[in-house]
Design an enzyme around this catalytic site. Structure first.
Site, PDB file in Angstrom:
ATOM      1  N   SER A  33       0.786  -1.258   0.081  1.00  0.00           N
ATOM      2  CA  SER A  33      -0.152  -0.025   0.142  1.00  0.00           C
ATOM      3  C   SER A  33       0.852   1.253  -0.080  1.00  0.00           C
ATOM      4  CB  SER A  33      -0.928   0.034   1.280  1.00  0.00           C
ATOM      5  OG  SER A  33      -2.043   0.915   0.991  1.00  0.00           O
ATOM      6  N   LYS A  93       4.620   2.075  -2.104  1.00  0.00           N
ATOM      7  CA  LYS A  93       4.873   3.559  -2.951  1.00  0.00           C
ATOM      8  C   LYS A  93       6.400   3.797  -2.266  1.00  0.00           C
ATOM      9  CE  LYS A  93       0.314   5.431  -2.111  1.00  0.00           C
ATOM     10  NZ  LYS A  93      -0.595   4.817  -3.041  1.00  0.00           N
ATOM     11  N   TRP A 120      -9.574   0.337  -5.901  1.00  0.00           N
ATOM     12  CA  TRP A 120      -8.998   1.494  -5.449  1.00  0.00           C
ATOM     13  C   TRP A 120      -7.576   1.653  -6.123  1.00  0.00           C
ATOM     14  CZ3 TRP A 120     -11.314   5.620  -4.406  1.00  0.00           C
ATOM     15  CH2 TRP A 120     -10.721   6.728  -3.642  1.00  0.00           C
ATOM     16  N   HIS A 125      -7.509  -5.918  -0.802  1.00  0.00           N
ATOM     17  CA  HIS A 125      -6.091  -4.861  -0.493  1.00  0.00           C
ATOM     18  C   HIS A 125      -5.422  -5.511   0.771  1.00  0.00           C
ATOM     19  CE1 HIS A 125      -3.897  -1.077  -0.551  1.00  0.00           C
ATOM     20  NE2 HIS A 125      -3.918  -1.189   0.429  1.00  0.00           N
TER      21      HIS A 125
END
Length: 380
Positions: free
Chosen positions: A220, A224, A311, A362
């Protein structure tokens, strides 16, 4: 998975990261640095420098954890820069079945160190819930496979809220008065990336570790971070970015789900103010996220998605992984080549670049780790 594609073509018109780059040397000597500067300015901010001193305090060492599979170390890292100090706590596991050339996976966590394991003898920090995300780490599986794991809470490097800046590692280099909510050039993602590099350096203090096999892993927002950290820190052997989505491994152009407008309105401490200018106008960005993925080249890169994680947009994460091949080809690697968007649980282990789609939400699961370990094994 039809709803993910829905008449969206795999090939998009994307800006090329090459810009007259003709070979790998030109990429490393010129173009790569130009791209890093763009990302610092617009998307991630600059990663802080190394502090003047780092002291490693071994607070506890426990042999034969998980029925003899490994050794556990509890570490406090003490950072000093001039009169300013900061500390972070790390949890370090080493396997018993491998005595040298041990590969390491480095990753920050969301719920504190005690949240990563069900071990009853690990002290609880304030607000930690024991083992709440132990399933996300699969520590016995990693130890049994001969891997070391180092993790630390992300909030020890930058508390993940709008007022977190003043209590972050940026306080080693700036006064609290400079670290206001408006000082958005000092971002959480760059602070967390700084933390990844400090954990890498911790790993390098152990002679049994293979210094050329230290991997950055993140899920998540930390997916990044793992990409941004490894893009800057070439000591990392490779990167695993799991469900990292917007501002991570998903292309901005033609993206569904989370987009820049949501990010800058709700998570402003993650990015510089310059990103605000691109809310609802992603096509105006001078780059797209395959440029970030390409900064990992020629090192191995694995991008992971989940079927229910709309998402993040799995299809755009796949597109990103595939488009990064333009730079990997400078190094003689084909990346994902001509691969098409896969069915769930059908990983694509390409040439230095991998992608898979896991059934589910997720998260990070045992299935994810099976694919990760296989990708690393093939890449070593």
């Amino acid at each position: 998975m039809n709803e993910l594609i829905n008449n969206r073509r795999e090939e998009l018109e994307l800006p090329s990261p090459l810009k007259d780059t003709v070979n790998a040397a030109d990429w490393f000597n010129r173009r790569r640095n130009e791209i890093l500067a763009l990302y610092e300015t617009i998307l991630y901010g600059r990663i802080p420098p190394r502090p003047e001193s780092i002291r490693i305090e071994l607070t506890c060492e426990t042999p034969n954890v998980f029925d003899g599979l490994g050794l556990r170390r509890e570490i406090t890292l003490h950072f000093r820069n001039g009169p300013a100090t900061h500390a972070a706590k790390a949890l370090w596991y080493l396997p018993n079945n491998r005595k040298k050339n041990i590969p390491v996976i480095v990753g920050l966590n969301f719920k504190g160190n005690a949240g990563c394991t069900n071990e009853p003898d690990l002290p609880l920090e304030e607000e930690e819930e024991r083992g709440v995300q132990a399933y996300r780490w699969q520590i016995p599986m990693l130890l049994d496979a001969g891997y070391s794991l180092i993790t630390a809470p992300r909030n020890h490097f930058y508390p993940d809220h709008i007022d977190g800046r003043k209590d972050s590692v940026f306080a080693l280099f700036h006064s609290r008065g400079e670290l206001t909510q408006d000082a958005r050039q000092y971002t959480a993602i760059s602070a967390w990336a700084w933390g990844y590099s400090r954990l890498l350096e911790l790993a390098m203090t152990e002679e049994r570790i293979n210094e050329r096999q230290i991997w950055a892993h993140g899920h998540s927002r930390l997916g990044k971070t793992a990409l941004w950290c490894a893009a800057n820190d070439l000591r990392f052997a490779g990167t695993v970015s799991n469900d990292s989505g917007c501002c991570g491994a998903a292309l901005f152009r033609d993206k569904i789900g989370e987009q820049i407008d949501f990010m800058v309105k709700n998570l402003s401490w993650w990015s510089p103010k310059a990103l605000d200018d691109y809310a609802n106008r992603e096509n105006a960005l001078p780059f797209d996220q395959h440029w970030l993925a390409a900064l990992i080249a020629p090192r191995p890169l694995l991008i992971a998605s989940a079927t229910e994680d709309l998402w993040a947009d799995p299809f755009n994460e796949f597109r990103c992984a595939k488009a990064a091949g333009e730079v990997y080809r400078l190094f003689g690697a084909e990346g994902l080549g001509s691969a098409i968007f896969p069915e769930p649980e059908q990983p694509i282990y390409g040439d230095r670049v991998g992608y898979y789609l896991r059934t589910g939400k997720h998260d990070v699961t045992e299935t994810d780790w099976k694919f990760v370990l296989e990708f690393i094994r093939r890449s070593c």
